[in-house]
Motif scaffolding. Structure first.
Motif, PDB file in Angstrom:
ATOM      1  N   LYS A 178      42.102   3.264  31.344  1.00 16.54           N
ATOM      2  CA  LYS A 178      41.566   4.144  32.723  1.00 16.54           C
ATOM      3  C   LYS A 178      40.792   3.342  33.365  1.00 16.54           C
ATOM      4  CE  LYS A 178      40.800   7.356  29.638  1.00 16.54           C
ATOM      5  NZ  LYS A 178      41.504   7.113  28.639  1.00 16.54           N
ATOM      6  N   VAL A 179      40.752   3.319  34.758  1.00 17.29           N
ATOM      7  CA  VAL A 179      39.832   2.641  35.597  1.00 17.29           C
ATOM      8  C   VAL A 179      39.678   3.469  36.725  1.00 17.29           C
ATOM      9  CG1 VAL A 179      39.841   0.539  37.264  1.00 17.29           C
ATOM     10  CG2 VAL A 179      41.310   0.298  35.020  1.00 17.29           C
ATOM     11  N   ALA A 180      38.305   3.696  36.923  1.00 12.18           N
ATOM     12  CA  ALA A 180      37.822   4.664  38.013  1.00 12.18           C
ATOM     13  C   ALA A 180      37.434   3.926  39.262  1.00 12.18           C
ATOM     14  CB  ALA A 180      36.505   5.396  37.491  1.00 12.18           C
ATOM     15  N   VAL A 181      37.882   3.920  40.349  1.00 14.00           N
ATOM     16  CA  VAL A 181      37.664   2.927  41.751  1.00 14.00           C
ATOM     17  C   VAL A 181      36.540   4.178  42.501  1.00 14.00           C
ATOM     18  CG1 VAL A 181      38.199   2.135  43.580  1.00 14.00           C
ATOM     19  CG2 VAL A 181      39.868   2.481  41.541  1.00 14.00           C
ATOM     20  N   ILE A 182      35.033   3.661  42.450  1.00 15.35           N
ATOM     21  CA  ILE A 182      34.046   4.333  42.898  1.00 15.35           C
ATOM     22  C   ILE A 182      33.410   3.609  43.859  1.00 15.35           C
ATOM     23  CG2 ILE A 182      33.559   5.602  40.805  1.00 15.35           C
ATOM     24  CD1 ILE A 182      31.199   3.891  40.165  1.00 15.35           C
ATOM     25  N   GLY A 183      32.712   4.191  44.864  1.00 16.97           N
ATOM     26  CA  GLY A 183      32.035   3.706  46.035  1.00 16.97           C
ATOM     27  C   GLY A 183      31.724   4.694  46.997  1.00 16.97           C
ATOM     28  N   LYS A 184      31.089   4.240  47.912  1.00 15.70           N
ATOM     29  CA  LYS A 184      30.652   4.967  49.247  1.00 15.70           C
ATOM     30  C   LYS A 184      32.079   5.429  49.733  1.00 15.70           C
ATOM     31  CE  LYS A 184      27.809   2.291  51.212  1.00 15.70           C
ATOM     32  NZ  LYS A 184      26.692   1.698  52.305  1.00 15.70           N
ATOM     33  N   PRO A 185      31.995   6.458  50.678  1.00 21.07           N
ATOM     34  CA  PRO A 185      32.945   6.777  51.510  1.00 21.07           C
ATOM     35  C   PRO A 185      33.261   5.626  52.371  1.00 21.07           C
ATOM     36  CG  PRO A 185      31.470   8.591  51.744  1.00 21.07           C
ATOM     37  CD  PRO A 185      30.936   7.602  50.722  1.00 21.07           C
TER      38      PRO A 185
END
Length: 443
Positions: A178-185
């Motif tokens: 499981k890989v979460a891709v996170i970051g600012k809009p």
């Protein structure tokens, strides 16, 4: 994914007091001054074996002079976009106001469950002040006194009724990386997912935050399957200046808790910011593997030192997670996206790496020979041995004579020696300092 419960209400109705009670600790600053909560704060909470995330939405500060109504509308819209359940806090002492009615109209049109909590009913016998709040048209109000911890159990009983049932496919998820891709809009999260899939599965737009909820996507590469979690953005109509930036943290929390590895997307055209550090901190605090993917690298004018200079900036802003791996990509052109998979595999492997106790202690004794353990007032720290007790992240117990003598700097020194010998690239490592015969204390 944990349900999200947002606490909404006009200033000085007791939102932060209620939030602190739900969180079980004093997290928000509580004062009598309206609007004192300057930033939305979130915390883990539990009721009757239901884990959830509670969000204090108190910190939206509009630029217009119409402070109260603008504040309330913005706050309500963020709750609508963010929460699975909304607690609408009102004030029994001041009674129902026009601002309450305005926000109730917004909430009534949403698809979110809304529970009206009538606060400051310190006399729970006389509930007469509560009845006017039936006029909000949001169902039966629940009387509470957040300050005196009265009625909160009844409130939470109602809240958990609206939580979604446990996902039946959780076991299936266990077999996936499981890989979460996170970051600012607008950092390119959805563009990356589309590049990996080779199709326009996720809506991509130049408007910051067109993804409303987390989207799960299974990607197969070779014999391995990956579950990519594209974390939510925010709808265009609810953009509120810098609050768009803050919003990205809330939904990312639940996604990060589910993942094995977090890919932190940085917009190369904007450079790395403190908001990026907040988002990255979610992965660090949850002990997840971390990869910093600097996106839109094709849009940067470069010379032979550009990557080096940008990398230094990343290291400076994310100094608390020097183990994070970096890759410079373009989701638009596909540049180095394949390398991202290699890094994900590497970090996932390091998250589950185990080191035999004998080999681990060889490194420990060598490290102590090079740099002697610290002493204080004539008493020297003695380290007996070390053993690994867990993974995701790799967790070690160090047995000592006096844990008070185990200074943070020496723990960091031992961590560096362990990393030099065993790698652990891309993953945090945790240490528990334990005195022989004494209960453990996490470092």
């Amino acid at each position: 994914m944990k349900p999200i419960v947002a606490v909404v209400g006009r200033p000085n109705v007791g939102k932060s007091t209620l939030f602190n009670k739900l969180a079980g600790k004093r997290v928000s600053i509580v004062k009598d001054t309206p609007g004192v909560t300057r930033d939305r704060i979130y915390a883990d909470a539990n009721w009757l074996n239901h884990d959830f995330l509670v969000v204090d939405t108190g910190g939206i500060e509009p630029e217009t002079d119409d402070v109260l109504l603008k504040h309330m509308r913005s706050q309500a819209q963020l709750a609508i976009d963010t929460a699975d359940v909304i607690i609408f806090v009102t004030d029994a002492k001041s009674g129902m106001t026009d601002a309450d009615s305005e926000v109730a109209n917004m909430l009534r049109k949403s698809h979110n469950p809304v529970i009206v909590a009538v606060n400051k009913l310190d006399n729970m016998i006389d509930l007469t002040p509560m009845y006017e709040f039936y006029n909000l048209g949001l169902g039966d109000p629940i009387p509470i006194s957040a300050e005196q911890s009265q009625g909160i159990g009844d409130l939470l009983d109602e809240v958990v009724k609206y939580f979604p049932q446990e996902e039946e496919n959780e076991q299936e998820e266990e077999d996936l990386l499981k890989v979460a891709v996170i970051g600012k809009p607008n950092a390119g999260k959805s563009s990356l997912i589309n590049r990996l899939l080779g199709e326009e599965r996720v809506i991509v737009s130049d408007i910051a935050g067109t993804t409303r909820d987390s989207i799960d996507t299974v990607v197969t590469r070779g014999e391995r399957k990956y579950l990519f979690i594209d974390t939510a953005g925010i709808r265009r109509h609810s953009r509120v200046n810098e609050d768009v930036e803050r919003y990205s943290v809330i939904r990312a929390v639940s996604s990060v808790e589910r993942c094995d590895v977090a890919v932190i997307m940085i917009d190369a055209t904007e450079g790395i910011t403190e908001q990026d550090a907040k988002v990255a901190g979610l992965a660090h605090d949850n002990g997840k593997g971390a990869i910093v993917a600097v996106n839109k690298w094709d849009a940067i004018e470069k010379d032979d030192k550009t990557i080096y200079r940008f990398g230094e900036k990343v290291d400076s802003v994310l100094s608390f997670m020097p183990y994070a791996q970096k890759v410079f990509i373009s989701a638009k052109t596909g540049q180095r996206v394949d390398k991202l998979f290699d890094l994900i595999d590497l970090v996932a492997e390091n998250q589950t790496k185990r080191v035999p106790t004998g080999v681990l202690n060889d490194v420990l004794y060598e490290a102590m020979a090079v740099a002697q353990p610290p002493s204080d007032k004539g008493r020297r720290l003695k380290i007996y041995y070390m053993t690994q007790i867990g993974v995701k992240p790799p967790t070690f117990v160090i047995f000592v004579n006096d844990k008070k003598l185990m200074h943070y700097s020496y723990t960091r020194y031992l961590e560096n020696r362990i990393r030099e010998n065993f790698g652990f690239a891309g993953t945090p490592v945790k240490f528990i300092i334990r005195e022989r015969g004494v209960l453990e204390e996490r470092f």
